[in-house]
Design a protein around this motif. Structure first.
Motif, short mmCIF file in Angstrom:
data_model
loop_
_atom_site.label_atom_id
_atom_site.label_comp_id
_atom_site.label_asym_id
_atom_site.label_seq_id
_atom_site.Cartn_x
_atom_site.Cartn_y
_atom_site.Cartn_z
N LEU A 292 0.83 -1.22 0.00
CA LEU A 292 0.00 0.00 0.00
C LEU A 292 0.86 1.26 0.00
O LEU A 292 0.41 2.34 0.39
CB LEU A 292 -0.93 -0.01 1.23
CG LEU A 292 -1.98 -1.14 1.24
CD1 LEU A 292 -2.62 -1.29 2.61
CD2 LEU A 292 -3.06 -0.89 0.18
N LYS A 293 2.11 1.13 -0.45
CA LYS A 293 3.03 2.26 -0.30
C LYS A 293 2.66 3.50 -1.13
O LYS A 293 3.14 4.59 -0.86
CB LYS A 293 4.47 1.84 -0.57
CG LYS A 293 4.79 1.44 -2.00
CD LYS A 293 6.31 1.20 -2.12
CE LYS A 293 6.74 0.96 -3.54
NZ LYS A 293 6.37 -0.39 -4.02
N LYS A 294 1.78 3.32 -2.10
CA LYS A 294 1.37 4.49 -2.91
C LYS A 294 0.18 5.23 -2.30
O LYS A 294 -0.25 6.26 -2.80
CB LYS A 294 0.99 4.03 -4.32
CG LYS A 294 2.14 3.45 -5.11
CD LYS A 294 2.40 4.28 -6.37
CE LYS A 294 3.72 3.98 -7.02
NZ LYS A 294 3.69 2.74 -7.82
N LYS A 295 -0.36 4.69 -1.23
CA LYS A 295 -1.56 5.30 -0.63
C LYS A 295 -1.17 6.56 0.16
O LYS A 295 -0.02 6.73 0.56
CB LYS A 295 -2.25 4.31 0.32
CG LYS A 295 -2.66 3.02 -0.33
CD LYS A 295 -3.82 3.25 -1.26
CE LYS A 295 -4.20 1.99 -2.00
NZ LYS A 295 -5.17 2.23 -3.06
N ASP A 296 -2.18 7.40 0.41
CA ASP A 296 -1.94 8.58 1.27
C ASP A 296 -2.05 8.19 2.74
O ASP A 296 -1.30 8.68 3.57
CB ASP A 296 -2.97 9.67 0.96
CG ASP A 296 -2.85 10.17 -0.47
OD1 ASP A 296 -1.71 10.46 -0.88
OD2 ASP A 296 -3.88 10.24 -1.17
N ILE A 297 -3.04 7.34 3.05
CA ILE A 297 -3.20 6.89 4.44
C ILE A 297 -3.44 5.38 4.45
O ILE A 297 -4.20 4.87 3.61
CB ILE A 297 -4.43 7.53 5.14
CG1 ILE A 297 -4.44 9.05 5.00
CG2 ILE A 297 -4.44 7.16 6.63
CD1 ILE A 297 -5.64 9.71 5.64
N VAL A 298 -2.81 4.72 5.40
CA VAL A 298 -3.11 3.29 5.63
C VAL A 298 -3.58 3.17 7.08
O VAL A 298 -2.88 3.58 8.01
CB VAL A 298 -1.85 2.42 5.40
CG1 VAL A 298 -2.12 0.99 5.84
CG2 VAL A 298 -1.43 2.47 3.93
N PHE A 299 -4.80 2.65 7.24
CA PHE A 299 -5.32 2.43 8.59
C PHE A 299 -5.11 0.97 8.98
O PHE A 299 -5.39 0.07 8.18
CB PHE A 299 -6.82 2.73 8.65
CG PHE A 299 -7.14 4.19 8.54
CD1 PHE A 299 -6.96 5.05 9.61
CD2 PHE A 299 -7.65 4.71 7.35
CE1 PHE A 299 -7.28 6.40 9.51
CE2 PHE A 299 -7.97 6.06 7.24
CZ PHE A 299 -7.77 6.90 8.32
#
Ligand code: GTP
Ligand code: MG
Length: 362
Positions: free
Chosen positions: A242-249
């Motif tokens: 998920l490294k391209k995401k803005d936020i990871v919950f």
């Protein structure tokens, strides 16, 4: 006497600016609550500073700034009293003529604060702060003053996300059933829809029956990438995906604070990745002794912020003040119902103070 007005979002900040400019000898002569046009309140204080030395004669009073002429006469009387008090080291109210003594019913205020479940020490401290400026208190501004004092006791912290800067990784931890997963769903939808951010979700709750399905179904409906981590090394892999995401919950399994080995199990996961923020989620319906116990024992997970859930089920909110005063972590969010994403409120000290003081959410 030099007179100047200071305007700030809280009374405390206005007083701080006054002290910065005039030093510790400045005196608050009047306070007013102003609307700033955006529906937000601002606090205005009128401060007085006399550079006379206490053993000598006063400098000639300087021209009083425009806008305060209305109470010039009052100010003169008041400043005389105040300087007498400085010499005699008696309290301002003791120096006041009977007619100017505040007729505020402090016992009634105390009773009301206790009714909202604010602990007695904090109630005393609120009353002590109120009594600092008896000359400016009246029936009309009393509520605003109390709310302002309470709000100055509530640390809050906003939430910033930089786009294209690698994901901000946020984990929610807490006891069972407090609303962690629901809160993540709310935050994920708001971040995606309102802020147009790219969101990823990871669950490490492989323990509870049906827990994964809860987020899986949600992520399918809301079109958000969702992965499960079965062990700490998995979590590392999933965050990397998920490294391209803005936020990871990261949604964690609810654990009792009385099972340190289970809390350590969560820690093993969180330590495997770079978690930017960890929020401890607490139900606002929990007894304060329990809340404090949870907050202390969960410290092992290094949380940096608090989320209070189930405001809609609580009968008073004093516990929030009691807890933040003893734990000293900022409040991040409040949730007030089961509806995703509507029932979540970003923490604002004035809003929380108002809720604590009135016992009502709005
Ligand atoms: N009334 C009310 N119910 C809430 C609120 N937040 C969550 N809930 C409900 O509380 C229940 C538990 O919520 P979850 O989000 O599953 O709680 P959790 O902390 O993830 O639970 P575990 O993963 O089992 O530890 C659900 O029925 C939610 O709808 C809230 O602010 N108000
Ligand atoms: Mg859950």
């Amino acid at each position: 006497m030099q007179i100047k007005k200071f305007v700030a979002p809280t009374l405390k900040e206005a007083i701080e600016s006054m002290k910065k400019e005039f030093g510790g000898d400045a005196i608050v002569l009047n306070t007013k609550v102003l609307g700033n046009g955006n529906g937000k309140r601002m606090f205005e204080i009128t401060a007085g500073f006399d550079n006379m030395d206490l053993t000598g004669t006063a400098d000639r009073p300087q021209k009083i700034t425009s806008g305060v002429n209305d109470f010039e006469a009052e100010l003169k009387k008041l400043s005389n009293k105040i300087f007498q008090q400085k010499r005699g080291e008696k309290s301002v109210s003791a120096q006041m003529p009977e007619s100017r003594k505040s007729n505020i019913d402090f016992q009634n205020i105390k009773d009301n604060l206790i009714k909202q479940d604010i602990n007695r020490n904090l109630v005393e401290s609120i009353i002590a702060q109120l009594k600092k400026y008896p000359a400016v208190l009246n029936e009309n501004n009393l509520d605003e003053h109390i709310i302002s004092i309470i709000s100055s006791m509530i640390p809050t912290e906003g939430f910033e996300v930089k786009r294209n800067a690698g994901p901000k990784v946020i984990a929610l931890v807490g006891p069972t059933g407090v609303g962690k997963t629901t809160c993540i769903a709310k935050l994920a939808v708001i971040s995606k829809i309102l802020h147009n951010l790219d969101i990823g979700l990871i669950s490490i709750d492989t323990y509870r029956l049906g827990a994964m399905d809860q987020l899986k179904i949600f992520s399918e409906i809301s079109n958000i990438d969702f992965y499960v981590a079965y062990e700490p090394a998995d979590l590392k892999k999933q965050v990397a995906r998920l490294k391209k995401k803005d936020i990871v919950f990261i949604d964690t399994v609810g654990r009792s604070q009385n099972k340190p080995e289970l809390l350590e199990g969560i820690n093993d996961y969180l330590k495997a990745v770079n978690v930017d923020e960890t929020y401890l989620v607490l139900s606002s319906t929990t007894h304060i002794k329990n809340m404090v116990d949870v907050a202390l024992k969960f410290k092992t997970l290094n949380y940096n912020g608090l989320v209070f859930t189930k405001l809609d089920e609580a009968i008073s909110y004093g516990n929030i003040l009691n807890l933040v005063s003893s734990i000293n972590k900022p409040v991040k969010y409040l949730t007030n119902g089961q509806v995703i994403p509507d029932d979540i409120i970003a923490a604002d000290p004035n809003f929380i103070a108002n809720m604590i003081y009135t016992g009502k959410i709005n």
